[in-house]
Write an enzyme that holds these catalytic residues in place. Structure first.
Site, PDB file in Angstrom:
ATOM      1  N   PHE A 192     -14.426  -9.333 -10.074  1.00  0.00           N
ATOM      2  CA  PHE A 192     -13.804  -9.821 -11.297  1.00  0.00           C
ATOM      3  C   PHE A 192     -12.599  -8.897 -11.558  1.00  0.00           C
ATOM      4  O   PHE A 192     -11.886  -8.605 -10.615  1.00  0.00           O
ATOM      5  CB  PHE A 192     -14.868  -9.963 -12.403  1.00  0.00           C
ATOM      6  CG  PHE A 192     -15.706 -11.211 -12.141  1.00  0.00           C
ATOM      7  CD1 PHE A 192     -16.483 -11.336 -10.982  1.00  0.00           C
ATOM      8  CD2 PHE A 192     -15.656 -12.289 -12.992  1.00  0.00           C
ATOM      9  CE1 PHE A 192     -17.200 -12.505 -10.693  1.00  0.00           C
ATOM     10  CE2 PHE A 192     -16.377 -13.460 -12.729  1.00  0.00           C
ATOM     11  CZ  PHE A 192     -17.140 -13.569 -11.582  1.00  0.00           C
ATOM     12  N   TYR A 244      -4.338 -18.499  -4.221  1.00  0.00           N
ATOM     13  CA  TYR A 244      -4.974 -17.213  -3.942  1.00  0.00           C
ATOM     14  C   TYR A 244      -6.488 -17.392  -3.786  1.00  0.00           C
ATOM     15  O   TYR A 244      -7.083 -17.006  -2.769  1.00  0.00           O
ATOM     16  CB  TYR A 244      -4.649 -16.215  -5.067  1.00  0.00           C
ATOM     17  CG  TYR A 244      -5.496 -14.986  -5.045  1.00  0.00           C
ATOM     18  CD1 TYR A 244      -5.522 -14.160  -3.914  1.00  0.00           C
ATOM     19  CD2 TYR A 244      -6.306 -14.635  -6.133  1.00  0.00           C
ATOM     20  CE1 TYR A 244      -6.323 -13.026  -3.882  1.00  0.00           C
ATOM     21  CE2 TYR A 244      -7.105 -13.510  -6.103  1.00  0.00           C
ATOM     22  CZ  TYR A 244      -7.102 -12.712  -4.976  1.00  0.00           C
ATOM     23  OH  TYR A 244      -7.901 -11.608  -4.945  1.00  0.00           O
ATOM     24  N   LYS A 272      -9.057 -17.145  -0.297  1.00  0.00           N
ATOM     25  CA  LYS A 272     -10.239 -16.272  -0.213  1.00  0.00           C
ATOM     26  C   LYS A 272     -11.493 -17.103   0.090  1.00  0.00           C
ATOM     27  O   LYS A 272     -12.331 -16.706   0.900  1.00  0.00           O
ATOM     28  CB  LYS A 272     -10.412 -15.501  -1.525  1.00  0.00           C
ATOM     29  CG  LYS A 272      -9.337 -14.447  -1.755  1.00  0.00           C
ATOM     30  CD  LYS A 272      -9.560 -13.247  -0.856  1.00  0.00           C
ATOM     31  CE  LYS A 272      -8.567 -12.145  -1.097  1.00  0.00           C
ATOM     32  NZ  LYS A 272      -8.851 -10.927  -0.336  1.00  0.00           N
ATOM     33  N   ASN A 279      -0.947 -15.065   5.436  1.00  0.00           N
ATOM     34  CA  ASN A 279      -1.427 -13.675   5.434  1.00  0.00           C
ATOM     35  C   ASN A 279      -2.941 -13.592   5.266  1.00  0.00           C
ATOM     36  O   ASN A 279      -3.605 -12.838   5.978  1.00  0.00           O
ATOM     37  CB  ASN A 279      -0.752 -12.871   4.323  1.00  0.00           C
ATOM     38  CG  ASN A 279       0.709 -12.626   4.643  1.00  0.00           C
ATOM     39  OD1 ASN A 279       1.091 -12.491   5.799  1.00  0.00           O
ATOM     40  ND2 ASN A 279       1.544 -12.597   3.626  1.00  0.00           N
ATOM     41  N   GLY A 300       0.823  -1.212   0.000  1.00  0.00           N
ATOM     42  CA  GLY A 300       0.000   0.000   0.000  1.00  0.00           C
ATOM     43  C   GLY A 300       0.855   1.259   0.000  1.00  0.00           C
ATOM     44  O   GLY A 300       2.079   1.210   0.171  1.00  0.00           O
TER      45      GLY A 300
END
Ligand code: UDP
Length: 327
Positions: A168, A140, A144, A91, A36
């Site tokens: 998306f 990944y 999620k 993470n 970030g």
């Protein structure tokens, strides 16, 4: 209403923060600043912390007394996740659980969660519905999906509400020109194509030209980052007002191939963009297109930027004015 935004200094987080502030919410951003940008969140409270630091996260929740959380903090690169499943699970899942447990300990009952089309894997049907099978093709997407399941069981046991938004392909930038997409390293198609237009890169690689699609390249559904920001706020309001949890897709419902995106970028920028065809990238499904009917009906969400030229023009404004990103 006071909102904690983990990952608020990232691309989608910072655009949502601007929109939250615009609509009168109080915002506290929590970010480890690994990816970030501090400069992306100048107008609200900011705490530097990592979700893996359980005690610190708990103390932040204790101190700030927030009403809800919009959770963006995660590792989010498909390719990287294939090589480092360990750090992705740590993470995205362990870090996420630290956040949920801190919420529980401090009686915060509402969370909006950034999920992804990668939870579906190789889809059986296009457009993809929220009820379709979820069989991720990469770590990944798996992390999620795992977190989505954790939230569901936390709701059952601890009476916490969640709103899962499965994005998306996100693109574009805020109209102010002050913030936009800036990843290091950059791996996403549209910013890389525009960096090629700017001459920062010589050419753009086209990952795979032998997919079962019209022109052989992968097809994706691109959604503008400010439409996404709007959806987060609608989801938050619905969750808090009606004490409801839900899962929604977020896309435009239209697919564009890698080659089509490059052609639109040539048109928008008026520049030559050289391409080099290469092998497929591991973990990429051929076609991902969302059905967003559920959120359009349920939350009256309507994308304002449905035209791909407008989306790429908005990204071009940011990249051409900020070729080095946040400096
Ligand atoms: N892609 C490509 N060249 C690049 C980066 C991406 O051909 O340099 C393709 C990628 O294989 C995928 C599409 O562009 O089919 C969108 O990829 P991106 O990384 O932007 O988003 P993702 O679909 O992984 O979320």
């Amino acid at each position: 209403m006071k909102i904690l935004v983990p990952g608020g200094a990232g691309y989608i987080g910072s655009h949502t923060v601007i929109e939250l502030l615009e609509r009168g919410y109080e915002v506290v951003v929590l970010d480890n600043l690994q990816k970030g940008h501090r400069k992306a969140v100048n107008d609200c409270e900011f705490v530097q912390a990592d979700l893996l630091d359980k005690e610190k996260v708990n103390n932040i929740l204790k101190q700030h007394k927030v009403d809800a959380v919009i959770h963006f903090a995660a590792n989010s690169l498909v390719g990287e996740s294939m090589e480092r499943p360990d750090s992705y699970f740590r993470n995205n899942v362990v870090g996420g659980m630290n956040l949920l447990d801190a919420m529980r300990a401090n009686d915060v009952k509402y969370i909006v969660f950034s999920s992804t089309a990668a939870t579906y894997g190789e889809p059986e049907n296009i457009p993809i519905l929220e009820t379709d099978p979820t069989i991720p093709k990469n770590p990944y997407g798996e992390t999620k999906l795992t977190f989505e399941k954790i939230m569901k069981w936390y709701q059952e046991a601890f009476n916490m509400n969640f709103m899962t938004l499965r994005y998306f392909n996100v693109a574009g930038a805020h109209s102010s020109g002050k913030i936009g997409e800036d990843h290091d390293p950059e791996t996403h198609l549209i910013p890389l194509v525009l960096k090629t237009a700017l001459g920062i890169m010589d050419s753009i690689k086209v990952f795979g030209t032998d997919y079962d699609t019209e022109d052989g390249t992968c097809v994706r559904d691109y959604i503008h980052v400010m439409d996404l920001a709007d959806a987060h706020i609608l989801a938050l309001q619905d969750m808090v007002t009606n004490r409801k949890s839900n899962v929604y897709n977020l896309g435009n419902g239209k697919g564009f191939s890698v080659k089509q995106i490059i052609d639109v970028a040539r048109e928008v920028t008026g520049r030559e963009i050289k391409t080099v065809n290469t092998d497929r990238r591991a973990g990429d499904p051929a076609v991902l297109i969302a059905s967003s009917d559920k959120i359009q009906e349920g939350l009256k969400w309507k994308p304002k930027f449905h035209d791909i030229n407008t989306i790429i023009s908005s990204a071009w404004k940011w990249h051409s004015n900020n070729p080095d990103g946040f400096v």
